[in-house]
Structures are given as C-alpha cells and as structure tokens.
Design a protein around this motif. Structure first.
Motif, PDB file in Angstrom:
ATOM      1  N   PHE A 373      35.028  18.675  31.838  1.00  0.00           N
ATOM      2  CA  PHE A 373      35.110  19.510  33.030  1.00  0.00           C
ATOM      3  C   PHE A 373      34.257  20.757  32.853  1.00  0.00           C
ATOM      4  O   PHE A 373      33.836  21.093  31.741  1.00  0.00           O
ATOM      5  CB  PHE A 373      36.566  19.913  33.306  1.00  0.00           C
ATOM      6  N   VAL A 374      34.021  21.426  33.947  1.00  0.00           N
ATOM      7  CA  VAL A 374      33.374  22.738  33.947  1.00  0.00           C
ATOM      8  C   VAL A 374      34.405  23.761  34.395  1.00  0.00           C
ATOM      9  O   VAL A 374      35.455  23.412  34.934  1.00  0.00           O
ATOM     10  CB  VAL A 374      32.144  22.762  34.878  1.00  0.00           C
ATOM     11  N   SER A 398      38.079  31.400  25.964  1.00  0.00           N
ATOM     12  CA  SER A 398      37.552  31.614  24.609  1.00  0.00           C
ATOM     13  C   SER A 398      38.647  31.529  23.560  1.00  0.00           C
ATOM     14  O   SER A 398      38.417  31.072  22.429  1.00  0.00           O
ATOM     15  CB  SER A 398      36.839  32.968  24.521  1.00  0.00           C
ATOM     16  N   ASP A 399      39.873  31.943  23.923  1.00  0.00           N
ATOM     17  CA  ASP A 399      40.982  31.832  22.979  1.00  0.00           C
ATOM     18  C   ASP A 399      41.316  30.376  22.694  1.00  0.00           C
ATOM     19  O   ASP A 399      41.606  30.001  21.547  1.00  0.00           O
ATOM     20  CB  ASP A 399      42.225  32.543  23.526  1.00  0.00           C
ATOM     21  N   LEU A 400      41.307  29.531  23.732  1.00  0.00           N
ATOM     22  CA  LEU A 400      41.575  28.108  23.517  1.00  0.00           C
ATOM     23  C   LEU A 400      40.479  27.467  22.676  1.00  0.00           C
ATOM     24  O   LEU A 400      40.737  26.571  21.873  1.00  0.00           O
ATOM     25  CB  LEU A 400      41.707  27.382  24.859  1.00  0.00           C
ATOM     26  N   LEU A 401      39.233  27.927  22.864  1.00  0.00           N
ATOM     27  CA  LEU A 401      38.152  27.427  22.018  1.00  0.00           C
ATOM     28  C   LEU A 401      38.376  27.821  20.566  1.00  0.00           C
ATOM     29  O   LEU A 401      38.112  27.040  19.647  1.00  0.00           O
ATOM     30  CB  LEU A 401      36.807  27.971  22.507  1.00  0.00           C
ATOM     31  N   PRO A 408      33.844  22.556  23.111  1.00  0.00           N
ATOM     32  CA  PRO A 408      32.640  22.547  23.939  1.00  0.00           C
ATOM     33  C   PRO A 408      31.970  21.180  23.873  1.00  0.00           C
ATOM     34  O   PRO A 408      32.043  20.488  22.853  1.00  0.00           O
ATOM     35  CB  PRO A 408      31.772  23.629  23.295  1.00  0.00           C
ATOM     36  N   ASP A 409      31.341  20.801  24.945  1.00  0.00           N
ATOM     37  CA  ASP A 409      30.572  19.557  24.976  1.00  0.00           C
ATOM     38  C   ASP A 409      29.188  19.858  24.407  1.00  0.00           C
ATOM     39  O   ASP A 409      28.430  20.633  25.006  1.00  0.00           O
ATOM     40  CB  ASP A 409      30.463  19.041  26.407  1.00  0.00           C
ATOM     41  N   TYR A 416      33.296  21.378  28.924  1.00  0.00           N
ATOM     42  CA  TYR A 416      34.363  21.399  27.918  1.00  0.00           C
ATOM     43  C   TYR A 416      35.206  20.131  28.005  1.00  0.00           C
ATOM     44  O   TYR A 416      35.164  19.392  29.005  1.00  0.00           O
ATOM     45  CB  TYR A 416      35.259  22.630  28.128  1.00  0.00           C
ATOM     46  N   ARG A 417      35.973  19.909  26.951  1.00  0.00           N
ATOM     47  CA  ARG A 417      36.939  18.816  26.924  1.00  0.00           C
ATOM     48  C   ARG A 417      38.065  19.186  25.979  1.00  0.00           C
ATOM     49  O   ARG A 417      37.879  20.025  25.075  1.00  0.00           O
ATOM     50  CB  ARG A 417      36.284  17.507  26.474  1.00  0.00           C
TER      51      ARG A 417
END
Length: 445
Positions: A373-374, A398-401, A408-409, A416-417
């Motif tokens: 998704f975007v 950014s926290d979830l990343l 990130p894809d 993202y996924r």
C-alpha cells in the motif's frame, strides 16, 4: 572416533578432540574467505566444505582436516601447548555451535564495527538473528578484550510501572552480579578495578526498556573506560551514540551458477533439519519447495527454524498447501524466552511495545484489501472510519518502521507492506478490543 575441534588452536594441534562443524566456518569468516576461496586454497571441493560447515559430516577424514589446517595457516607456535577457548573469559549465553549462515563479508564488517565503536546496536525484527550474530561476532573478536566477553540477558526483565531510573538500576544490577561471578578479583565494582576493565559486554533483547538501557549504558561507559557494549534490540534506541547496524533476513535469491541448496535461507533450513533426520533425504528432492517456503517466511531465520521443526509432523507439501500459518510455527525449546517460542508470541511482543495510537494504525493497515500500500490508502481509511481523537497517521508510520512490523518495499519508494504474519496476528487479536500489554512501555508515550 568422533572429532571435535573446539577452537582454532586445538584444530591445529596434534591431538584429536571433538569435531565442531561451526569452527571451520568461524575460521573461514575470520579470514574473510568465501567457501569457494577456502575450497581453492585447501584443494577440497566446495560441496565438501559446505557439508563440513553444515555438520553433515560428523567423522571427517584426517586427510581433509590436514588440508584445512594447511589452508587456514595458523602459525606453528599456536599448534602446541595452547589452551582451549578460555571459558573463564566468556560469561552468559554461549555462542551457537552450528555454522553461521550468510555473507562472510557482512559478518566481518559487523565485527569491525563492534571493535572500533564503544557502543554498537544490532537492530532488526524478532527472529532475524540479532542474538546469534552478536554472539558470533563476540566469539570472533573476544581475543581483543583482555577480560573477555560478558553476555547479559535483558529480555526477561519486567517493565510494568518501572521508571527509567528503576529500569537502569535493574540492568546495572544484572550486569554487576554477572561480573562478580568467577572473576579473579576480591571486590568487583570498586572504581580501581572498573577503570581497568577491558571487555566486550553484550546486552541482549533490550527493546522493551530502551530508556533504561541507554541510561545504564551511559553509566557503564563512564565507569568502565575499556568496555565496548553491543546491544541487540528490535527498535532503534539512540541516534546520537555509537553505531546502529541492521541485521537483515537471509537472502532468498539464487545467484547465477549457485545450487539451490547454497541459497542462505535454504541452507539454514537444511542445516536445522539435520542430515540424520528421516526428512533429510526427501528434502533434497524438494529444494524448490523449500525455497518457496523460505520466501513465504520472509527469510527470517527463526521462522525458518520453526518450519523445519514442524516438518517432524507435517510434510512440506501440506505446509505450503495450507500455509504456513502462525499456528504451525512454534517450538518446544524452553531455552528460548517465552516471547521467542512462536511466531505469534514474537509478533505480540513487538505489538506490546506500541502505544494505543500505533496499535490502531496497525489494525487499520491489516484491514486494507491489498498486501502492499501507499500512505494515501491509510489516510483514506482513517477518513472513511473517522479519526476521532487519533493523531495524524502519517506521524506514526516511522515508528512502525522502526519496530520492523511495517516494512518498506525495496522496489518502490514510499510503498509499504506488513512483515510476514503481522496482519494475521493483528486481525486475530481483534480490532474492537484492546491488545495485551497496553500498560507496558510504548513508543510515543
């Protein structure tokens, strides 16, 4: 006779101690060689080198060992009268006794980073192999530290209602208690002794008490001027101190001319199944199925090991037909912490580190109809369902990343996924009821 060469010196000595398959890979990696290079230098085949490192050969020929000894070329003065690895200089969880799978050059780069920085953090999602890599790196460079290596487990420290000061005190208490065991000093902890200490301190599983660990780290580095600290954590603890290094999942792609069994993720799967198991012979015929299974598992080492254990009861074809699902991926290994013993528990442990707002965002991402998704899709979902008092979701991504629950894809910027199995676990927990752990430490609180 079963050979066991427990370290570099005994491998090259005149006696024949027990064979340790991890050692060949360790010595090879220390020299920065690939398996192909060691094969070239020793005259053995790449297949033989790989089988030795995977532990498929438990009684190697003495002639093969002699060729390896010559190729590895350690100085003659190390061959005689040398002691085994000094266990008095290693405290805590021992390094794994199987070959480390992955790029030797990456391993060497990480080792150099730890040696040259007083603080290094290995980051990555649960199960990606942070602890295993940290222990392997520590074993490789331990001889650079006069007082050896201390490995301190933090994953079982409680955090409920603890202040930063209380968390830091708990970390320091555990470190000092371990330092006092077996040390040839009368009063470990005095300023004189601490100032002279030269060691590598590994703080394992620190993601749930980030502020407390950093407070303890600052005090330890101020007190122990010769200490290097290596931390493993699922999320970034600091941007200002030391070096952060990402530990990535195992590669899934087959290099040109490389056998499928040499793909790192497939190699780990075969290593964990073991050459002696009943499934091993059949799996040699099913390498494409193993490669597909590893792809679905995202190349995450612990997930791959769970799947290999699952093969004791479920054929790989059925595993692929019906999953794999989180319910299939677990272990009875009680040496692991509770949150490390299944995919579901591991993901829930990471979710428990989030604030309510982050968990709500995660639930809404899991409800999206597409896997990738975007960010526009997230804002549209918030608008459709109503944000209420929730903050703008763009401030939370950014926290979830950082927790590696969201990835990130690599092929598309700003796409993202969710990480493997996160959507299934989140949906199972339920969108309308609070997730467990809301009283624990959380990002953004």
């Amino acid at each position: 006779m079963t050979l066991n060469y427990s370290d570099e010196r005994t491998l090259l000595g005149g006696q024949l101690p027990a064979w340790n398959s991890r050692l060949i890979a360790t010595l090879r990696i220390q020299r920065g060689w690939t398996q192909e290079e060691l094969a070239e230098y020793s005259g053995l085949s790449v297949r033989t080198i790989r089988n030795l490192e995977l532990g498929r050969v438990q009684n190697p020929r003495r002639s093969s060992v002699d060729l390896l000894v010559t190729a590895l070329g350690v100085a003659d003065e190390q061959r005689h009268g040398a002691e085994h690895l000094d266990h008095a200089r290693w405290r805590g969880l021992p390094a794994a006794n199987s070959a480390l799978v992955g790029s030797p050059s990456v391993h060497q780069q990480l080792a150099n980073t730890v040696r040259t920085n007083r603080l290094t953090t290995f980051l990555g999602p649960g199960g990606v192999g942070k602890t295993r890599m940290a222990l392997s790196v520590a074993a490789q460079i331990s001889h650079f530290f006069r007082d050896g290596v201390e490995v301190v487990e933090l994953g079982d420290l409680r955090t409920e209602h603890d202040s930063v000061e209380e968390q830091a005190a708990a970390v320091l208490h555990r470190v000092r208690r371990q330092l006092s065991r077996g040390r040839p000093v009368a009063q470990p902890g005095t300023a004189e002794i601490e100032a002279e200490t030269n060691m590598l301190l590994v703080l394992d599983n620190a993601e749930h008490i980030p502020a407390g660990v950093m407070a303890a780290t600052r005090e330890l580095q101020a007190t122990f001027s010769g200490v290097h600290i290596l931390i493993t954590a699922r999320r970034r603890l600091t941007e200002r101190l030391g070096a952060n290094r990402e530990i990535h999942p195992l590669p899934l792609e087959q290099a040109p001319g490389e056998p499928l069994s040499g793909v790192p993720a497939v190699e780990l799967f075969l290593q964990h199944v073991g050459a002696e198991s009943q499934a091993a012979a059949e799996l040699e015929k099913d390498l494409p199925l193993i490669a597909e299974l590893c792809r679905r598992l995202g190349g995450i080492p612990r997930y791959i090991e769970f799947a290999a254990e699952c093969l004791r009861a479920i054929p790989i074809r059925l595993m692929l037909s019906y999953g794999p699902t989180p319910e299939m991926l677990w272990s009875n290994d009680h040496a692991l912490l509770r949150h490390q013993r299944s995919v579901t528990d591991s993901i829930r442990w990471s979710i428990d580190l989030l604030s309510d707002d982050h968990r709500l965002l995660l639930e809404r991402i899991a409800a999206l109809p597409t896997r990738r998704f975007v960010l526009d899709a997230i804002t549209a979902e918030y608008d459709r369902l109503g944000r209420g008092t929730s903050p703008n979701p763009l401030t939370l991504v950014s926290d979830l990343l950082d927790t590696s629950l969201l990835l990130p894809d690599p092929a598309h910027h700003y796409h993202y996924r969710l990480a493997p199995f996160v959507a299934e676990v989140v949906r199972r927990l339920g969108a309308d009821r609070p997730m467990p752990g809301s009283g624990g430490p959380a990002i953004g609180r």
